[in-house]
Motif scaffolding. Structure first.
Motif, PDB file in Angstrom:
ATOM      1  N   MET A  29      -7.657  17.557  34.045  1.00  0.00           N
ATOM      2  CA  MET A  29      -8.004  16.320  33.358  1.00  0.00           C
ATOM      3  C   MET A  29      -6.761  15.480  33.085  1.00  0.00           C
ATOM      4  O   MET A  29      -6.795  14.253  33.172  1.00  0.00           O
ATOM      5  N   SER A  32      -5.991  13.844  36.303  1.00  0.00           N
ATOM      6  CA  SER A  32      -6.985  12.809  36.588  1.00  0.00           C
ATOM      7  C   SER A  32      -6.767  11.577  35.722  1.00  0.00           C
ATOM      8  O   SER A  32      -6.930  10.445  36.187  1.00  0.00           O
ATOM      9  N   ASP A  33      -6.413  11.780  34.456  1.00  0.00           N
ATOM     10  CA  ASP A  33      -6.138  10.649  33.569  1.00  0.00           C
ATOM     11  C   ASP A  33      -5.041   9.770  34.144  1.00  0.00           C
ATOM     12  O   ASP A  33      -5.163   8.540  34.205  1.00  0.00           O
ATOM     13  N   THR A  38     -10.447  10.194  36.277  1.00  0.00           N
ATOM     14  CA  THR A  38     -11.270  10.875  35.266  1.00  0.00           C
ATOM     15  C   THR A  38     -12.711  10.390  35.256  1.00  0.00           C
ATOM     16  O   THR A  38     -13.652  11.193  35.233  1.00  0.00           O
ATOM     17  N   GLU A  48     -16.124  17.079  29.420  1.00  0.00           N
ATOM     18  CA  GLU A  48     -14.698  16.792  29.394  1.00  0.00           C
ATOM     19  C   GLU A  48     -14.391  15.303  29.547  1.00  0.00           C
ATOM     20  O   GLU A  48     -13.325  14.837  29.165  1.00  0.00           O
ATOM     21  N   THR A  49     -15.321  14.541  30.116  1.00  0.00           N
ATOM     22  CA  THR A  49     -15.070  13.124  30.363  1.00  0.00           C
ATOM     23  C   THR A  49     -15.776  12.201  29.371  1.00  0.00           C
ATOM     24  O   THR A  49     -15.624  10.983  29.445  1.00  0.00           O
TER      25      THR A  49
END
Length: 393
Positions: A29, A32-33, A38, A48-49
């Motif tokens: 994550m 991805s951020d 994300t 998580e998102t």
């Protein structure tokens, strides 16, 4: 990183992301951020998102409000990138993180637009005046906001970048003939409730490909931009009418630059390519195809393994030796570095810049050592590619 990219693959999506332990998911994550991915994982990792999705909806409202406000700037302009092209590229606005508003103005009106924004309590990013870009120094609204390690912070201000060219042939040493005609083919669409001029679909994909290629060649690839282009290619793979017009509007040298970006998008995300796009990839220079076969993953692993493998891609697209020498010198021995994007005039601090400079210096030092080795690998691959080409003929 591999699990994230594999989860977004169009042809063979992987479930490896779901199999990561708690620490692995946190790292995925975080990656991805930083890479803008994300929100694309919402259907895979809804829990998580969820927080990022909620905050991004608030940021989307700010972006739409900003578009409505800039619609009143003096002079005509084209809104580039961001949510303005979501409809063409098949990505929902709520699934796209946006950190700036990009507008193209002709050179004779871009400074008037900047002055109008300065009068509206915006300020220029410090330290960018002498850095070679396609736009004026970015503009931020004056604020006391500080970076909080949150890529979806609803209070993070949106920058505005005023572009005055679609491509910089002097810096890249690569011609993209016909890009100035993008301006003449602009169309109007409604963005965030405001009527704005945007690029026509064929020029929008061309600009997205050029923008991606520029960042690849500069060693600053953002993975979302690769996925975004892959999404467009997948969405339009069977649209023969679109590609017929695309081929008619864009000269062969411009199509060649786009094809390099198309090939990278396909290599990473397995998107489909229309026949015309496939043909352009097939006639890329042997050195370019050799680079794609050997180093396509290099831009993705740069955060973990510093490298400048993109130098060989750049050289493969150049024909004149003086251009190759100029690019090699600039990439191997950079004379200047941009400040961190958050260093506006009100936020720039010596400690912030020193930390950023140390990070970039480390990258250049470590990657320099690997460049010679990767160059040998590339040359061997080029010889093999040329041998295969000769045999196929």
């Amino acid at each position: 990183m591999a699990a994230v990219l594999a989860a977004l693959h169009f042809r063979e999506p992987s479930t490896a992301l779901l199999g990561l332990d708690e620490r692995g998911r946190r790292e995925a994550m975080a990656y991805s951020d930083g890479q803008g991915l994300t929100l694309l994982l919402r259907d895979i990792l809804p829990k998580e998102t969820a927080d990022a999705a909620h905050k991004n909806r608030l940021r989307l409202q700010v972006a739409q409000e900003t578009y409505r406000r800039v619609a009143n700037l003096p002079g005509e302009f084209v809104a580039l990138k961001g949510i303005t092209q979501c409809e063409f590229f098949g990505i929902r606005p709520e699934d796209r993180a946006q950190y700036d508003i990009d507008l193209y103005f002709p050179r004779d009106t871009v400074e008037a637009a900047r002055d109008a924004l300065l009068a509206q309590n915006y300020e220029s990013i410090a330290g960018m005046d002498n850095f070679p870009t396609d736009h004026l120094p970015g503009l931020f609204p004056r604020t006391s906001w500080r970076w909080r390690d949150d890529y979806f912070d609803p209070e993070m201000p949106l920058a505005i970048e005023l572009h005055f060219q679609f491509w910089n042939p002097h810096l890249e040493r690569l011609d993209a003939p016909g890009v100035d005609e993008f301006w003449t083919r602009r169309v109007r669409r409604t963005i965030g409730g405001a009527g704005l001029a945007v690029l026509c679909a064929q020029d929008a994909v061309a600009y997205a490909a050029l923008h991606l290629l520029k960042h690849v060649l500069h060693g600053s690839t953002r993975i979302f931009h690769v996925y975004e282009l892959a999404s467009f290619l997948e969405r339009h793979a069977t649209d023969d009418e679109f590609w017929t017009v695309w081929r008619r509007l864009h000269a062969p040298p411009l199509r060649r630059l786009q094809a390099a970006a198309f090939a990278l998008a396909e290599a990473w995300f397995g998107c489909a390519l229309a026949p015309f796009a496939r043909q352009e990839v097939a006639i890329l220079p042997a050195g370019t195809r050799a680079w794609l076969a050997e180093f396509a993953a290099s831009p993705a692993v740069q955060p973990f393994r510093p490298n400048k493998d993109e130098l060989w891609l750049h050289l493969s697209l150049l024909e004149r030796w003086r251009d190759k020498l100029s690019v090699a010198r600039r990439r191997l021995l950079p004379g200047n570095l941009p400040p961190p994007s958050r260093a506006t005039e009100s936020q720039s601090r010596q400690a912030v810049y020193a930390s950023w400079f140390a990070t970039r210096l480390r990258h250049h030092v470590f990657s320099f050592a690997t460049t010679v080795t990767s160059g040998r690998r590339w040359r061997r691959r080029v010889r093999l590619q040329r041998h295969d080409d000769a045999e196929s003929r």
